[in-house]
Design an enzyme around this catalytic site. Structure first.
Site, PDB file in Angstrom:
ATOM      1  N   ASP A 196     -19.079 -20.541 -55.840  1.00  0.00           N
ATOM      2  CA  ASP A 196     -18.379 -20.401 -54.560  1.00  0.00           C
ATOM      3  C   ASP A 196     -17.879 -18.960 -54.376  1.00  0.00           C
ATOM      4  O   ASP A 196     -16.696 -18.718 -54.165  1.00  0.00           O
ATOM      5  CB  ASP A 196     -17.208 -21.377 -54.492  1.00  0.00           C
ATOM      6  CG  ASP A 196     -16.797 -21.685 -53.045  1.00  0.00           C
ATOM      7  OD1 ASP A 196     -17.566 -21.342 -52.128  1.00  0.00           O
ATOM      8  OD2 ASP A 196     -15.719 -22.252 -52.851  1.00  0.00           O
ATOM      9  N   LEU A 223       1.591 -20.102 -51.826  1.00  0.00           N
ATOM     10  CA  LEU A 223       0.800 -18.890 -51.590  1.00  0.00           C
ATOM     11  C   LEU A 223      -0.324 -19.141 -50.600  1.00  0.00           C
ATOM     12  O   LEU A 223      -0.717 -18.240 -49.866  1.00  0.00           O
ATOM     13  CB  LEU A 223       0.211 -18.381 -52.910  1.00  0.00           C
ATOM     14  CG  LEU A 223       1.219 -17.900 -53.963  1.00  0.00           C
ATOM     15  CD1 LEU A 223       0.494 -17.545 -55.248  1.00  0.00           C
ATOM     16  CD2 LEU A 223       2.007 -16.701 -53.448  1.00  0.00           C
ATOM     17  N   GLY A 224      -0.869 -20.349 -50.586  1.00  0.00           N
ATOM     18  CA  GLY A 224      -1.971 -20.623 -49.670  1.00  0.00           C
ATOM     19  C   GLY A 224      -2.523 -22.021 -49.894  1.00  0.00           C
ATOM     20  O   GLY A 224      -2.200 -22.706 -50.863  1.00  0.00           O
ATOM     21  N   GLY A 233      -9.758 -25.076 -50.024  1.00  0.00           N
ATOM     22  CA  GLY A 233     -10.557 -26.290 -49.984  1.00  0.00           C
ATOM     23  C   GLY A 233     -10.285 -27.218 -51.148  1.00  0.00           C
ATOM     24  O   GLY A 233     -10.538 -28.415 -51.070  1.00  0.00           O
ATOM     25  N   LYS A 290      -2.397 -24.019 -59.142  1.00  0.00           N
ATOM     26  CA  LYS A 290      -3.197 -24.718 -58.125  1.00  0.00           C
ATOM     27  C   LYS A 290      -3.138 -26.221 -58.404  1.00  0.00           C
ATOM     28  O   LYS A 290      -3.413 -26.663 -59.525  1.00  0.00           O
ATOM     29  CB  LYS A 290      -4.647 -24.227 -58.147  1.00  0.00           C
ATOM     30  CG  LYS A 290      -5.540 -24.907 -57.118  1.00  0.00           C
ATOM     31  CD  LYS A 290      -6.959 -24.403 -57.201  1.00  0.00           C
ATOM     32  CE  LYS A 290      -7.099 -23.032 -56.611  1.00  0.00           C
ATOM     33  NZ  LYS A 290      -7.076 -23.026 -55.150  1.00  0.00           N
ATOM     34  N   VAL A 326      -1.850 -23.713 -53.582  1.00  0.00           N
ATOM     35  CA  VAL A 326      -1.564 -22.764 -54.655  1.00  0.00           C
ATOM     36  C   VAL A 326      -0.124 -22.276 -54.504  1.00  0.00           C
ATOM     37  O   VAL A 326       0.299 -21.890 -53.407  1.00  0.00           O
ATOM     38  CB  VAL A 326      -2.524 -21.557 -54.608  1.00  0.00           C
ATOM     39  CG1 VAL A 326      -2.281 -20.642 -55.804  1.00  0.00           C
ATOM     40  CG2 VAL A 326      -3.968 -22.034 -54.600  1.00  0.00           C
ATOM     41  N   GLY A 379      -7.174 -27.366 -52.846  1.00  0.00           N
ATOM     42  CA  GLY A 379      -5.775 -27.736 -53.019  1.00  0.00           C
ATOM     43  C   GLY A 379      -4.825 -26.608 -52.654  1.00  0.00           C
ATOM     44  O   GLY A 379      -5.217 -25.576 -52.136  1.00  0.00           O
TER      45      GLY A 379
END
Length: 670
Positions: free
Chosen positions: A468, A348-349, A352, A371, A356, A354
């Site tokens: 974050d 999926l992406g 920063g 993740k 996913v 790790g």
């Protein structure tokens, strides 16, 4: 009475302003109404017809769709749909009747007939202007009565089975534009795209085999205003019928979207078609008994070796203290199967912390996001896992549910609820104007994230600092609500060390200046990051953007300059085209400046932010708060040690004023 009429008018226009859309990768849980002989098979396959002769069927989305602009009842809004179908005939060279995608005033068409009428019309009403039916037919019978061009064509029908435009079934290749014929009743899945541009009054129909990307050249196009045919409220779905030849019609998946492009179907998740032809006898039955015995011995030895290898492959760390966490701990084997071995296709992406992956848990078929976080150090792992399990008990509609974790070797795997629309930043940046979020959606997302932070800061049993907050950590669910995710991860690197992070954990542009001194995240540092988040959502810009000649655009500086010259609305995202509520846009921009104050005590709390957003407390005048450019700052540098104490000289005055500023903000109190 007048008040009730006004409320009713507002409700109707609000519902009409929604942009409905859905995606069904199979119909097992789809919101679809069936009639006639249509049925949904256990594997999610929508079977419109079976081998029953002279029957009709319909499958419609259960809810009505508003097709017309609430401000202009004569204008049809743009829409887009795509679906995968298959027509399976008893004979290879002949077929029964076809399928039609249909827009109709009701979910059922009771007067319609089967056979050549496709369940759409009858001899009595075919061609009537009162039908208000728009259809795209996939016709496998040539009927001279309706001037069909052949027995394998695609047509656009307006109140009439005599198509206003039609073409032999096929598609144009993207490499050279050559045309390739397709047999609609080949039994092979094919995909159709139907798109209408309301502004240009242009309809296109595109067809391709399931394994071919959408062709750039459509098969059919029609320049026609559909407003005389489509009412304000209509139903969408499929119609089909059988004749004398035994033919089955199937829909494998379906996606639809008003005012945007229909979401792509996940072809790997579509249900399988029934197997055709007799089942082949296994070759094993023809092997002699001696060879069987040898084979069994080989299989037994191989099985033992395989089990040993698998056990090593899926070996994971499990210490005595983890037994206490029970259901919060997932087996690595289950996550490996869920993500198909962490294949790139399921990625999926990459963030920063790790990678996913999307997955489907084999135990309950629940969609999840997994993740993978690398963390070689075991220092503090027990405390971190305890924190993860604690966070897993958070329950709020604007927070991504953390379901649990898994530890294996030097890796930690976190399991979250799956959010089908990905992260918010993908909707804000590098998108064509027609695919960006409108102001109503953005304002709802900002308010939702704010409510989630109030829950973390004040309403749960412990204070949770997210650490974050940013657009890439806000995920969008299927109803376009914003949900905060990825909390707790920054805490992981406090317990150990990671050479790829700075001393201050977070993201440049969202870091409060006091972090560089105290290195301690607080609810105030979350508020600072939320201020940057509000500005990037409203302005469509990142907090820090590289410009020409090595310069950088600092978003908060730019918004402040617009406010300082009394033109703060210039900071709004140009992709909105001015289509926003002026008071709301102005409030969001000013709130972003307030939350970005370099003095922590001068920032509002998240509860006060929510009170401003909901209109329960009026916004204070920024000039009365003493906000100046020296009181607004983002960290620009690569490191933060040199920046830690580099406040402007006017900061002393700002600190002295912070008590009175905080007092004025807190007047809206908890």
């Amino acid at each position: 009475m007048f008040f009730k009429l006004v409320v009713l008018f507002l409700l109707v226009n609000f519902s009409a302003s929604e942009d409905p859309g859905f995606t069904f990768n199979g119909f097992r849980t789809a919101n679809v109404s069936l009639d006639g002989i249509a049925e949904i098979k256990p594997n999610g396959l929508l079977m419109l017809t079976n081998t029953t002769k002279q029957q009709k069927c319909h499958a419609f989305y259960s809810h009505p769709i508003h097709f017309k602009n609430s401000l202009n009842s004569t204008q049809i809004l743009s829409f887009s749909t795509t679906f995968v179908f298959a027509i399976v005939s008893e004979y290879s060279q002949l077929s029964g009747h076809g399928i039609a995608f249909v827009i109709a005033p009701s979910r059922g068409l009771p007067e319609a007939l089967p056979s050549s009428y496709l369940g759409l019309f009858s001899e009595a009403n075919n061609g009537n202007s009162t039908n208000h039916v728009v259809a795209v037919e996939l016709d496998t019978i040539q009927n001279s009565e309706f001037h069909d061009i052949n027995d394998n064509h695609v047509g656009i029908d307006l109140n009439d089975l005599r198509s206003v435009n039609s073409s032999p079934a096929g598609y144009f290749t993207n490499n050279n534009g050559g045309f390739r014929n397709l047999s609609l009743y080949s039994g092979q899945p094919m995909q159709v795209w139907v798109e209408y541009n309301g502004g240009k009054k242009h309809l296109t129909v595109t067809l391709a085999p399931i394994n071919v990307p959408k062709p750039e050249i459509p098969l059919l196009s029609l320049d026609r205003d559909l407003s005389p045919y489509i009412l304000d409220t209509m139903y969408i779905g499929f119609s089909s019928s059988t004749g004398s030849l035994l033919t089955s019609h199937y829909i494998l998946g379906w996606s639809f979207q008003m005012n945007g492009r229909a979401q792509e179907l996940d072809l790997s998740r579509l249900p399988k078609l029934p197997r055709r032809g007799p089942k082949q006898e296994p070759i094993f039955l023809t092997i002699g008994l001696p060879l069987i015995a040898v084979s069994l011995a080989f299989v037994t030895i191989f099985g033992i070796v395989f089990i040993v290898i698998i056990k090593r492959k899926f070996a994971e760390v499990l210490e005595d203290w983890e037994l206490h966490y029970g259901p919060h701990r997932f087996k690595f084997k289950d996550l490996y199967i869920a993500t198909k071995g962490f294949r790139d296709k399921e990625l999926l992406g990459i963030g920063g912390f790790g990678r996913v992956y999307r997955g489907v848990l084999p135990t309950n078929m629940k969609e999840v996001a997994v993740k993978r976080v690398s963390h070689e150090s075991r220092q503090g792992m027990r405390e971190f896992v305890a924190e993860i399990v604690s966070i897993g008990r958070l329950r709020h509609r604007n927070i991504v549910q953390l379901l649990g974790y898994c530890r294996r070797k030097g890796e930690l795997l976190l399991v979250y609820d799956y959010m089908p629309n990905g992260s918010l930043d993908k909707f804000l940046f590098n998108q064509p104007r027609e695919y960006t979020l409108d102001w109503r959606q953005r304002f709802r997302i900002i308010k939702g994230v704010a409510l989630g932070l109030v829950y973390l800061h004040e309403e749960w049993e412990h204070v949770v600092v997210h650490r974050d907050v940013k657009a890439s950590n806000v995920l969008i669910d299927g109803e376009l609500n914003g949900r905060l995710g990825d909390f707790g991860l920054a805490r992981l690197y406090d317990h150990g060390t990671d050479p790829h992070t700075t001393h201050v954990v977070g993201t440049l542009g969202y870091l409060a200046p006091e972090l560089t001194r105290s290195r301690k995240a607080t609810t105030g540092t979350d508020v600072f990051a939320f201020g940057a988040f509000m500005l990037e959502v409203a302005c469509g810009r990142r907090p820090i953007e590289p410009q020409g000649s090595g310069e950088e655009l600092i978003l908060v500086d730019w918004v402040f300059s617009c406010w300082n010259r009394e033109s703060i609305l210039e900071a709004g995202d140009p992709n909105l085209g001015g289509d926003y509520v002026v008071e709301e846009m102005e409030m969001i921009l000013k709130l972003g400046l307030m939350c970005s104050h370099s003095v922590a005590l001068a920032r509002p709390s998240m509860r006060q932010v929510v009170q401003f957003l909901e209109g329960h407390v009026p916004m204070p005048d920024l000039s009365s708060l003493g906000i100046s450019l020296s009181c607004l700052t983002f960290g620009h540098g690569e490191g933060f040690d040199d920046f830690a104490m580099s406040y402007p000289s006017s900061m002393d005055k700002a600190f002295n004023q912070s008590s009175s500023v905080a007092e004025s903000l807190l007047s809206g109190g908890r």
